[in-house]
Design a protein around this motif. Sequence first.
Motif, PDB file in Angstrom:
ATOM      1  N   LYS A  63     -16.015 -19.829 -16.081  1.00  0.00           N
ATOM      2  CA  LYS A  63     -15.034 -18.772 -16.354  1.00  0.00           C
ATOM      3  C   LYS A  63     -15.752 -17.519 -16.871  1.00  0.00           C
ATOM      4  CE  LYS A  63     -11.270 -18.454 -19.304  1.00  0.00           C
ATOM      5  NZ  LYS A  63     -10.585 -19.175 -20.388  1.00  0.00           N
ATOM      6  N   THR A 160      -1.598 -15.305  -7.536  1.00  0.00           N
ATOM      7  CA  THR A 160      -3.058 -15.409  -7.577  1.00  0.00           C
ATOM      8  C   THR A 160      -3.626 -15.550  -6.168  1.00  0.00           C
ATOM      9  OG1 THR A 160      -2.872 -16.472  -9.715  1.00  0.00           O
ATOM     10  CG2 THR A 160      -4.969 -16.690  -8.590  1.00  0.00           C
ATOM     11  N   ALA A 193      -0.932 -10.977 -14.576  1.00  0.00           N
ATOM     12  CA  ALA A 193      -1.389 -11.984 -15.539  1.00  0.00           C
ATOM     13  C   ALA A 193      -0.785 -11.722 -16.922  1.00  0.00           C
ATOM     14  CB  ALA A 193      -2.915 -11.973 -15.617  1.00  0.00           C
TER      15      ALA A 193
ATOM     16  N   LYS B 110      -7.745 -11.502 -22.318  1.00  0.00           N
ATOM     17  CA  LYS B 110      -7.338 -12.715 -21.610  1.00  0.00           C
ATOM     18  C   LYS B 110      -6.657 -12.343 -20.291  1.00  0.00           C
ATOM     19  CE  LYS B 110      -4.714 -16.915 -22.259  1.00  0.00           C
ATOM     20  NZ  LYS B 110      -3.350 -17.238 -22.669  1.00  0.00           N
ATOM     21  N   GLN B 114      -7.988 -13.174 -16.514  1.00  0.00           N
ATOM     22  CA  GLN B 114      -7.178 -13.882 -15.515  1.00  0.00           C
ATOM     23  C   GLN B 114      -6.949 -12.994 -14.298  1.00  0.00           C
ATOM     24  OE1 GLN B 114      -3.781 -14.643 -17.970  1.00  0.00           O
ATOM     25  NE2 GLN B 114      -4.455 -16.710 -18.508  1.00  0.00           N
TER      26      GLN B 114
END
Lengths: 204, 181
Positions: A63, A160, A193, B110, B114
């Motif tokens: 990540k 996404t 998001a 965050k 994402q």
Amino acid sequence: MPPESDPAVRPALPESDAPVRPAVGLLQLLGTFVRLGAMTFGGSVQSWVHREVVERLGWIDNKAFLSGLTVAQVLPGANPVNIALYVGLKLRGGVGAVVAVVGMVVPAFCVILCLGYFYRGYGHLAVVHFVLAGLAASGVGATLTMGIKVARRLPRNLMTGLIAVSVFFLVGVLRWPMIPVVAVAIPTSIAVAFLGNMRAVHVR
Amino acid sequence: MSANRLLALMLVFSPLSILSIGGGQATIPEIQHQTVIIHGWLTNDEFADLFAIARAAPGPSTLIVALIGWQVAGFLGALVATLAIFVPSSIVMYAASSWWLRNEHSTIRKAIEQGLAPVAVGLIFAGMVIVLRAAHAGLLALATTAAVCILQSTTKISTYGIVGAVAGTYLILFALLHYVA
């Protein structure tokens, strides 16, 4: 061996939250990026960096690498240099950033000047072009590996997927210039998001 | 006079550094325009030769500026051109990364993280298609791509092992194609 590093305990944690950040020596950092800078070809250097730093050495998780890679791609500068800077900074602060960038650039700088010197003698040889084409293809293979690994970790939802596929289609297939595409896609994607996170908080 | 040339190299490449969004590939046409057409430091053919060397060399292809700098002002020229193309963009990247790493728990970070992920995935696959198309990849190249991907996914073989194995295989293939047939 301290009990908390028992490998039997660790798999229970989600990989991206693993609190494992091994202390990486500056020399180790330098050595890794010197090798990567001197031995990786074909415009896919960042895929080899992923392979070494995430997959084999486990210095940072997927990540963190992915967000760093996107920042590296979006901001000005050569991607390999930017990603080296990010990894170095994350592992060892400002000194680490300088060490990783120096490792990435200096050997490549020396090699390219030597090649420039010798190219006039050997550049016409067919075997040179043949082997270079092979190295470029293996770079694409490294990119494919990284792309698959990273894509599998995306959250499974419609927006996404839609964003990933549209960016790929517009830039890769239709060959639209990257900057305007990304200038629209990134704010949209971040807003989606952010709103998704807000809703999740309210529902709870 | 030599100092003037060094200064000129710096003035050409450091603005390009800040403008080089999208990495080295995106900057190459502008480097060509500046060095061949505006400054006349080298001819189109010379530029094509240097570009081939830069692609053949390891590391970032933006290092073509080292070769151009060498042509213009020798070793110092190579050094100045390289610093000019990497330092400004690295300062921007440094500032952005520092903010990024300091704000590990912010909700905005965050959301940014994402939001960046699917864009990154799209760009990774797009970059692959662009490289394959630019190289006019044939069956052998596609087979190499697939073989490297499978090796990496199923084994822990090192980067350098793979690079070495591909180079070795291609050398043998070349010998077979040219001296046996």
